[in-house]
Design a protein around this motif. Sequence first.
Motif, PDB file in Angstrom:
ATOM      1  N   GLN A   1       0.818  -1.211   0.000  1.00  0.00           N
ATOM      2  CA  GLN A   1       0.000   0.000   0.000  1.00  0.00           C
ATOM      3  C   GLN A   1       0.855   1.265   0.000  1.00  0.00           C
ATOM      4  O   GLN A   1       0.513   2.259  -0.643  1.00  0.00           O
ATOM      5  N   MET A   2       1.983   1.199   0.703  1.00  0.00           N
ATOM      6  CA  MET A   2       2.854   2.362   0.807  1.00  0.00           C
ATOM      7  C   MET A   2       3.781   2.526  -0.397  1.00  0.00           C
ATOM      8  O   MET A   2       4.233   3.628  -0.703  1.00  0.00           O
ATOM      9  N   LEU A   3       4.066   1.420  -1.084  1.00  0.00           N
ATOM     10  CA  LEU A   3       5.086   1.458  -2.141  1.00  0.00           C
ATOM     11  C   LEU A   3       4.557   1.117  -3.527  1.00  0.00           C
ATOM     12  O   LEU A   3       5.348   0.938  -4.461  1.00  0.00           O
ATOM     13  N   ARG A   4       3.256   1.061  -3.683  1.00  0.00           N
ATOM     14  CA  ARG A   4       2.701   0.612  -4.961  1.00  0.00           C
ATOM     15  C   ARG A   4       3.027   1.546  -6.122  1.00  0.00           C
ATOM     16  O   ARG A   4       2.901   1.156  -7.287  1.00  0.00           O
ATOM     17  N   HIS A   5       3.469   2.763  -5.810  1.00  0.00           N
ATOM     18  CA  HIS A   5       3.854   3.699  -6.871  1.00  0.00           C
ATOM     19  C   HIS A   5       5.374   3.859  -6.973  1.00  0.00           C
ATOM     20  O   HIS A   5       5.851   4.793  -7.628  1.00  0.00           O
ATOM     21  N   ASP A   6       6.112   2.947  -6.363  1.00  0.00           N
ATOM     22  CA  ASP A   6       7.573   3.054  -6.298  1.00  0.00           C
ATOM     23  C   ASP A   6       8.216   2.031  -7.236  1.00  0.00           C
ATOM     24  O   ASP A   6       7.997   0.828  -7.104  1.00  0.00           O
ATOM     25  N   ARG A   7       9.010   2.516  -8.181  1.00  0.00           N
ATOM     26  CA  ARG A   7       9.604   1.613  -9.169  1.00  0.00           C
ATOM     27  C   ARG A   7      10.553   0.593  -8.539  1.00  0.00           C
ATOM     28  O   ARG A   7      10.670  -0.536  -9.029  1.00  0.00           O
ATOM     29  N   HIS A   8      11.240   0.971  -7.444  1.00  0.00           N
ATOM     30  CA  HIS A   8      12.154   0.021  -6.807  1.00  0.00           C
ATOM     31  C   HIS A   8      11.410  -1.144  -6.169  1.00  0.00           C
ATOM     32  O   HIS A   8      11.908  -2.274  -6.147  1.00  0.00           O
ATOM     33  N   TYR A   9      10.243  -0.868  -5.658  1.00  0.00           N
ATOM     34  CA  TYR A   9       9.402  -1.929  -5.081  1.00  0.00           C
ATOM     35  C   TYR A   9       9.079  -2.976  -6.142  1.00  0.00           C
ATOM     36  O   TYR A   9       9.274  -4.182  -5.937  1.00  0.00           O
ATOM     37  N   TRP A  10       8.626  -2.517  -7.297  1.00  0.00           N
ATOM     38  CA  TRP A  10       8.263  -3.454  -8.357  1.00  0.00           C
ATOM     39  C   TRP A  10       9.484  -4.138  -8.946  1.00  0.00           C
ATOM     40  O   TRP A  10       9.425  -5.322  -9.328  1.00  0.00           O
ATOM     41  N   LEU A  11      10.587  -3.406  -9.026  1.00  0.00           N
ATOM     42  CA  LEU A  11      11.831  -4.006  -9.515  1.00  0.00           C
ATOM     43  C   LEU A  11      12.225  -5.208  -8.678  1.00  0.00           C
ATOM     44  O   LEU A  11      12.523  -6.289  -9.197  1.00  0.00           O
ATOM     45  N   GLN A  12      12.236  -5.041  -7.356  1.00  0.00           N
ATOM     46  CA  GLN A  12      12.671  -6.126  -6.486  1.00  0.00           C
ATOM     47  C   GLN A  12      11.661  -7.270  -6.457  1.00  0.00           C
ATOM     48  O   GLN A  12      12.044  -8.433  -6.355  1.00  0.00           O
ATOM     49  N   ARG A  13      10.386  -6.954  -6.575  1.00  0.00           N
ATOM     50  CA  ARG A  13       9.385  -8.020  -6.659  1.00  0.00           C
ATOM     51  C   ARG A  13       9.595  -8.832  -7.946  1.00  0.00           C
ATOM     52  O   ARG A  13       9.474 -10.062  -7.945  1.00  0.00           O
ATOM     53  N   ALA A  14       9.914  -8.138  -9.036  1.00  0.00           N
ATOM     54  CA  ALA A  14      10.169  -8.830 -10.297  1.00  0.00           C
ATOM     55  C   ALA A  14      11.410  -9.715 -10.192  1.00  0.00           C
ATOM     56  O   ALA A  14      11.396 -10.880 -10.606  1.00  0.00           O
ATOM     57  N   GLU A  15      12.491  -9.174  -9.626  1.00  0.00           N
ATOM     58  CA  GLU A  15      13.722  -9.960  -9.481  1.00  0.00           C
ATOM     59  C   GLU A  15      13.479 -11.186  -8.602  1.00  0.00           C
ATOM     60  O   GLU A  15      14.016 -12.273  -8.872  1.00  0.00           O
TER      61      GLU A  15
END
Length: 212
Positions: free
Chosen positions: A51-65
């Motif tokens: 909820q806090m990081l859903r607009h953060d590219r680093h959050y999605w990057l690390q989830r993808a990795e």
Amino acid sequence: MLVFYADLAGTIINDHHQDRRTMIRLLHHDVLGQLFSSPEAARRVYEAAHQMLRHDRHYWLQRAEFEIDNGDFSLADSYVQAGRRCQNGQHDRYLITCGARLRLKWSATDPTDAERLKGACDAVDDLHDVVWGPEGANAPHAFVALADDAARWLLKCNRALGYRRYVDLLDQITADVAHGEICTERNDVDAATRQFTQRLKTLRENIPGFPI
């Protein structure tokens, strides 16, 4: 701890801010992978900060990795796309590199899939653009991806690629890996370059139609 720093630094734009740097380190897929023996447990930690990081590219990057590490390429792709929709995500070299690694690994699972094969060829070009671009000296992960993921993919997909395309890609990747000398004092790039050099003989022997 991650949720605390997500709340503290999630709205900070400057990646060099101390609190944001700490948050990014805590998000790292290797960190969560080492902390939790179960992938599901690590995913729950990511979800707690969503909820806090859903607009953060680093959050999605690390989830993808993280999902690449665990072999869920379809889910990883959706996370890469989410990251690229974030502020500064479209041209982020880390997301471009992650997306390229994903396409290379995904294509290697089924060399006969023409659509994935084309995606992997495009991925090699994306990495080429990163390492020769203005941020090339600060893109060690792209060099490692070329030296490792791209080389493994070539060997897996050599027959599907055919002689001309294989040779052109091998020449391009070889030149790109050599260009890694611009990344000074990076042990990971040095190690990947040495590994690629050792693999070159095998790569050349596996050129489709190459006379043995």
